[in-house]
Design a protein around this motif. Sequence first.
Motif, PDB file in Angstrom:
ATOM      1  N   LYS A   1       0.815  -1.211   0.000  1.00 48.72           N
ATOM      2  CA  LYS A   1       0.000   0.000   0.000  1.00 48.72           C
ATOM      3  C   LYS A   1       0.853   1.268   0.000  1.00 48.72           C
ATOM      4  CE  LYS A   1      -3.959  -2.114   2.369  1.00 48.72           C
ATOM      5  NZ  LYS A   1      -4.841  -2.070   3.564  1.00 48.72           N
ATOM      6  N   GLU A   2       2.094   1.145   0.495  1.00 55.05           N
ATOM      7  CA  GLU A   2       2.975   2.308   0.568  1.00 55.05           C
ATOM      8  C   GLU A   2       3.901   2.432  -0.639  1.00 55.05           C
ATOM      9  OE1 GLU A   2       5.074   1.947   4.217  1.00 55.05           O
ATOM     10  OE2 GLU A   2       3.294   2.296   5.479  1.00 55.05           O
ATOM     11  N   LYS A   3       4.006   1.373  -1.429  1.00 53.88           N
ATOM     12  CA  LYS A   3       4.939   1.360  -2.545  1.00 53.88           C
ATOM     13  C   LYS A   3       4.477   2.271  -3.678  1.00 53.88           C
ATOM     14  CE  LYS A   3       6.835  -2.293  -4.224  1.00 53.88           C
ATOM     15  NZ  LYS A   3       7.108  -3.659  -4.713  1.00 53.88           N
ATOM     16  N   LEU A   4       5.403   3.064  -4.212  1.00 53.90           N
ATOM     17  CA  LEU A   4       5.136   3.919  -5.368  1.00 53.90           C
ATOM     18  C   LEU A   4       5.960   3.488  -6.576  1.00 53.90           C
ATOM     19  CD1 LEU A   4       5.126   7.351  -3.491  1.00 53.90           C
ATOM     20  CD2 LEU A   4       3.143   5.989  -4.183  1.00 53.90           C
ATOM     21  N   HIS A   5       6.852   2.523  -6.363  1.00 55.36           N
ATOM     22  CA  HIS A   5       7.733   1.993  -7.405  1.00 55.36           C
ATOM     23  C   HIS A   5       7.734   0.486  -7.234  1.00 55.36           C
ATOM     24  CE1 HIS A   5      11.460   1.047  -9.555  1.00 55.36           C
ATOM     25  NE2 HIS A   5      11.529   2.289  -9.990  1.00 55.36           N
ATOM     26  N   MET A   6       7.797  -0.252  -8.346  1.00 56.19           N
ATOM     27  CA  MET A   6       7.661  -1.711  -8.226  1.00 56.19           C
ATOM     28  C   MET A   6       8.807  -2.353  -7.434  1.00 56.19           C
ATOM     29  SD  MET A   6       8.427  -3.046 -12.114  1.00 56.19           S
ATOM     30  CE  MET A   6       7.379  -1.809 -12.921  1.00 56.19           C
ATOM     31  N   THR A   7       9.959  -1.675  -7.338  1.00 52.90           N
ATOM     32  CA  THR A   7      11.047  -2.184  -6.498  1.00 52.90           C
ATOM     33  C   THR A   7      11.381  -1.187  -5.389  1.00 52.90           C
ATOM     34  OG1 THR A   7      12.798  -1.247  -7.908  1.00 52.90           O
ATOM     35  CG2 THR A   7      12.012  -3.460  -8.452  1.00 52.90           C
ATOM     36  N   GLY A   8      10.434  -0.355  -5.017  1.00 51.51           N
ATOM     37  CA  GLY A   8      10.669   0.663  -3.997  1.00 51.51           C
ATOM     38  C   GLY A   8      11.004   0.081  -2.639  1.00 51.51           C
ATOM     39  N   LYS A   9      11.878   0.758  -1.917  1.00 54.34           N
ATOM     40  CA  LYS A   9      12.303   0.315  -0.586  1.00 54.34           C
ATOM     41  C   LYS A   9      11.498   1.039   0.494  1.00 54.34           C
ATOM     42  CE  LYS A   9      15.440  -2.261  -2.475  1.00 54.34           C
ATOM     43  NZ  LYS A   9      15.045  -2.151  -3.891  1.00 54.34           N
ATOM     44  N   PRO A  10      11.173   0.359   1.596  1.00 59.28           N
ATOM     45  CA  PRO A  10      10.417   0.995   2.680  1.00 59.28           C
ATOM     46  C   PRO A  10      11.199   2.159   3.289  1.00 59.28           C
ATOM     47  CG  PRO A  10      10.447  -1.397   2.935  1.00 59.28           C
ATOM     48  CD  PRO A  10      11.440  -1.068   1.870  1.00 59.28           C
ATOM     49  N   ILE A  11      10.482   3.189   3.705  1.00 61.39           N
ATOM     50  CA  ILE A  11      11.117   4.343   4.338  1.00 61.39           C
ATOM     51  C   ILE A  11      11.854   3.922   5.605  1.00 61.39           C
ATOM     52  CG2 ILE A  11      10.677   6.535   5.519  1.00 61.39           C
ATOM     53  CD1 ILE A  11      10.563   6.768   2.518  1.00 61.39           C
ATOM     54  N   ALA A  12      11.343   2.914   6.312  1.00 56.10           N
ATOM     55  CA  ALA A  12      12.011   2.439   7.523  1.00 56.10           C
ATOM     56  C   ALA A  12      13.428   1.944   7.214  1.00 56.10           C
ATOM     57  CB  ALA A  12      11.200   1.319   8.167  1.00 56.10           C
ATOM     58  N   VAL A  13      13.605   1.298   6.061  1.00 56.53           N
ATOM     59  CA  VAL A  13      14.931   0.830   5.656  1.00 56.53           C
ATOM     60  C   VAL A  13      15.823   2.023   5.315  1.00 56.53           C
ATOM     61  CG1 VAL A  13      16.209  -0.491   3.917  1.00 56.53           C
ATOM     62  CG2 VAL A  13      14.060  -1.382   4.835  1.00 56.53           C
ATOM     63  N   MET A  14      15.281   2.965   4.562  1.00 57.63           N
ATOM     64  CA  MET A  14      16.077   4.125   4.159  1.00 57.63           C
ATOM     65  C   MET A  14      16.438   4.987   5.363  1.00 57.63           C
ATOM     66  SD  MET A  14      16.218   3.158   1.166  1.00 57.63           S
ATOM     67  CE  MET A  14      17.463   4.390   0.820  1.00 57.63           C
ATOM     68  N   ASP A  15      15.535   5.093   6.325  1.00 57.46           N
ATOM     69  CA  ASP A  15      15.828   5.868   7.538  1.00 57.46           C
ATOM     70  C   ASP A  15      17.013   5.266   8.296  1.00 57.46           C
ATOM     71  OD1 ASP A  15      13.791   7.666   7.074  1.00 57.46           O
ATOM     72  OD2 ASP A  15      12.388   6.759   8.488  1.00 57.46           O
ATOM     73  N   HIS A  16      17.128   3.941   8.271  1.00 52.50           N
ATOM     74  CA  HIS A  16      18.258   3.295   8.944  1.00 52.50           C
ATOM     75  C   HIS A  16      19.559   3.554   8.189  1.00 52.50           C
ATOM     76  CE1 HIS A  16      20.436   0.438  11.404  1.00 52.50           C
ATOM     77  NE2 HIS A  16      20.869  -0.154  10.305  1.00 52.50           N
ATOM     78  N   ILE A  17      19.525   3.405   6.884  1.00 51.08           N
ATOM     79  CA  ILE A  17      20.735   3.566   6.073  1.00 51.08           C
ATOM     80  C   ILE A  17      21.237   5.005   6.100  1.00 51.08           C
ATOM     81  CG2 ILE A  17      21.683   3.328   3.735  1.00 51.08           C
ATOM     82  CD1 ILE A  17      20.960   0.696   5.219  1.00 51.08           C
ATOM     83  N   ILE A  18      20.324   5.964   6.118  1.00 51.01           N
ATOM     84  CA  ILE A  18      20.705   7.379   6.048  1.00 51.01           C
ATOM     85  C   ILE A  18      21.502   7.818   7.277  1.00 51.01           C
ATOM     86  CG2 ILE A  18      18.811   8.643   7.173  1.00 51.01           C
ATOM     87  CD1 ILE A  18      19.801   9.305   3.574  1.00 51.01           C
ATOM     88  N   LYS A  19      21.434   7.037   8.351  1.00 50.94           N
ATOM     89  CA  LYS A  19      22.138   7.410   9.583  1.00 50.94           C
ATOM     90  C   LYS A  19      23.655   7.397   9.432  1.00 50.94           C
ATOM     91  CE  LYS A  19      18.429   5.711  12.598  1.00 50.94           C
ATOM     92  NZ  LYS A  19      18.033   4.655  13.569  1.00 50.94           N
TER      93      LYS A  19
END
Length: 253
Positions: free
Chosen positions: A177-195
């Motif tokens: 429901k949150e995906k906007l791209h067929m291989t999009g990554k969850p924001i929770a994952v990106m929030d971790h990596i951005i640290k």
Amino acid sequence: MEFKKFSIGNVTLYQGDALAVLSSLTEQSIGAVITDPPYASSGASALTKAIAPSKKYVQSGQKKSYPEFQGENRDQRSFCFWSTLWASECYRIAKDGAPICVFSDWRQLPTTTDYLQAGGFTFNGIVPWDKTESTRPAKGRFRAQAEYIVWGFKGRCVTEKNPVYLAGSVRARVNPKEKLHMTGKPIAVMDHIIKIVPPGETVIDPFMGSGSTGVSAINAGLSFTGIEASPEYFALAKERLIEAYKAYTEEGA
């Protein structure tokens, strides 16, 4: 090669070919590279490589549709050579000590660790992303439950710039429901990596897609530069990042 440019505050977006845009950017101007490039990994023959991404990555019966994206149909050698080219450009524009994080699946993991180093970066490790048991089961074999973030630095890590202690894995399910791209990554994952990015730096994503890296960068108070070849995904990411930037600046007002 021509490309379009859009800016709002400390967010700059380019619609065009990644190599063309990267080659136009200033040397030693970027503080981190975080990106999810096309994997070009599904299929072992020229015939299956030519299948559209929507046939590879969208499960049968799924009602939600996504725009197609470029770069999925390279064979193994051309994928490695092309990836080395854009990684080399990222190395050129990255500051000394800048981190790089690149997503990969299991098929392209060896190639990703190779092209990262061929581009000039120091390879420091792999962060597994556990997509949880919500991934599709596979009868008689293991689920394809993990993807990977290959990470390193331009030169060595300058710990004084960002004295954090980060977990070496991340667990987050993909919510359709949150995906906007067929291989999009969850924001929770990106929030971790951005640290891993030091405060006050600029993050670049040469394969921006729907803008998930940018959302996490904005929410972390970082500047963001995104590049996307697809006009459809560029328009989607642009709208999404304008909303994220306005929400962040309004909260800080």
